[in-house]
Design an enzyme around this catalytic site. Sequence first.
Site, PDB file in Angstrom:
ATOM      1  N   GLU A  68      -3.307  -7.495   0.449  1.00 29.61           N
ATOM      2  CA  GLU A  68      -3.423  -7.640  -0.933  1.00 29.61           C
ATOM      3  C   GLU A  68      -2.465  -8.805  -1.003  1.00 29.61           C
ATOM      4  O   GLU A  68      -1.213  -8.996  -0.624  1.00 29.61           O
ATOM      5  CB  GLU A  68      -2.780  -6.390  -1.321  1.00 29.61           C
ATOM      6  CG  GLU A  68      -2.941  -6.078  -2.681  1.00 29.61           C
ATOM      7  CD  GLU A  68      -2.199  -6.773  -3.683  1.00 29.61           C
ATOM      8  OE1 GLU A  68      -2.520  -7.997  -3.680  1.00 29.61           O
ATOM      9  OE2 GLU A  68      -1.058  -6.291  -4.448  1.00 29.61           O
TER      10      GLU A  68
ATOM     11  N   CYS B 288       2.367  -8.795  -8.021  1.00 28.12           N
ATOM     12  CA  CYS B 288       1.060  -9.481  -7.809  1.00 28.12           C
ATOM     13  C   CYS B 288       0.407  -9.408  -8.864  1.00 28.12           C
ATOM     14  O   CYS B 288      -0.530 -10.172  -9.004  1.00 28.12           O
ATOM     15  CB  CYS B 288       0.431  -8.998  -6.616  1.00 28.12           C
ATOM     16  SG  CYS B 288       1.424  -8.373  -5.369  1.00 28.12           S
TER      17      CYS B 288
HETATM   18  C1  UN1 Z   1       1.780  -2.703 -10.450  1.00 34.10           C
HETATM   19  O1  UN1 Z   1       1.174  -3.616 -11.067  1.00 34.10           O
HETATM   20  O2  UN1 Z   1       2.449  -1.765 -10.628  1.00 34.10           O
HETATM   21  O3  UN1 Z   1       2.939  -6.372  -5.029  1.00 34.10           O
HETATM   22  C2  UN1 Z   1       1.326  -2.726  -8.888  1.00 34.10           C
HETATM   23  C3  UN1 Z   1       2.399  -6.093  -6.334  1.00 34.10           C
HETATM   24  C4  UN1 Z   1       0.952  -5.408  -6.214  1.00 34.10           C
HETATM   25  C5  UN1 Z   1       1.256  -3.752  -6.939  1.00 34.10           C
HETATM   26  C6  UN1 Z   1       1.271  -4.032  -8.274  1.00 34.10           C
HETATM   27  N1  UN1 Z   1       0.636  -5.362  -4.818  1.00 34.10           N
HETATM   28  O4  UN1 Z   1       2.833  -6.581  -7.366  1.00 34.10           O
END
Ligand code: UN1
Length: 491
Positions: free
Chosen positions: A251, A285
Amino acid sequence: MSVPEPFALGQHIGGQWGPPRDDLQRTDPARPAEVVSSCPQASDLEVDAAVAAAHGAEGRWRTLTALDRGAVLHAVADLTVQRAEELVEPMVREAGKLVEDARGEVSRAVQTLRYNAELGRGAAGEIYVSSDPAEEVRTLRVPLGVVALVTPWNFPLAIPVWKLAPALIHGNTVVWKPAPESPASSAAFMRILEDAGLPAGVCNLIFGDAAVGRRLVAAPEVAAVSFTGSAAAGDDVAATAGARRARYQLECGGHNPALVCSDADLDLAARRIAAGAMFAAGQKCTATRRAILASDVYEPLLERLIDQVSKLRVGEPTDPDVDLGPLISREARDRALDSIAQATDAGAELLAGGHALDDVSLHGGHYLAPTVLQVEDPDAVALCREEVFGPVLAVLRADDDDQAVALANATDYGLAATVFTRDARRIRRMLADIEAGVIHINGPTTGAELHVPFGGVKRSGSAAWREQGEAARDFYTQQRTAYLHHGELPT
Ligand code: UN1
């Protein structure tokens, strides 16, 4: 005011806490003069010991019933509720999270633990008929073995738990390497795992930078790697894990667009774009990086958006009246400022923010004013393609839906997107044509329900695997097919 004691952290390997060391030191992003924590940088021997401990614990853990493993996860959830403030404090001090956001993260972790704990009651496989009447075919799910979890600082608890809980309920053992920016949050949760009765060796916690991550991912006993972090580090994981045929899940951030169509509810769009771009200081993210506005609504939407952004209050994460805290480090803020400077040099117009906040009352914290840039030529402006991990939003104009979709897709990333419209045909079209793993309609780009699949396409993800919900079971188990011949039936 007295300065709180720094957290002196050791690693947790095979059920034992190692001695604290100060190989790595972390300062408070809101008060950089204050050290928050010190922790070891795992040596090669320590990485190997953690993997060996996880490997050694496999047999015992996988042979418990999933109901018994679920009972441990419920016990972890109970203790997490009781000891929430032990988790909140390090998240606020080392990651600069607002207290309210850190508490929200604890709730999310608890829900994720409970959801996964109950999966022990789900179906364990499927039964098929065979072409032979004396035989039946079953599928069952078996754990992978040792899994490595490499987790980021921006959700120091929620993301580790959304990897850890499914890994554990499905019978795997774990080596967890959190980001070097948030070791104290991880150690606080490791203590809860231990106190809730997770057997020794089932989860091992090691600290360190990318070199430690590389050795962990390369370890032959590590059957799978779940990674959340930068795209460059994700490339490394893919190369190393892929080369030895280990399973991996990535991710790696996003460059998430918000498309505002000509029929949109403009007040709603402005509020949600501002929230998606700026909350958590843009350090998600899924944060909104680009607003792509239909020409017909460009001026009125922009006016509302600037109004929303100008209302946001920036300040210390412990101040309950604040909307945005600091960026994670001085380097992160300097990189954001460089990107903004590059953008304005290339013709972008600054409509809000664009500067550091250095009022003396802010104690030298790494604050950046929420920034909005109007961009006529996105090809010339690097931050229209490259992820700036901060409260920085680029506003682009689209003459029609085709151009809006083309602009939305003009990035290597594909994690989240949102579209503001009330038109059912547009919704269908956007859901089909926008290249993203997660698409919202009339919502912010941020946010993820814990029981549904989450993950990106293109450079944001790793094609094959989603996280959370049932998708997590696919990642953390292997299907096994069993042909059971019962002998000839009596005639
Ligand atoms: C969210 O938007 O609540 O690291 C989750 C991050 C993503 C998860 C976002 N993997 O921001």
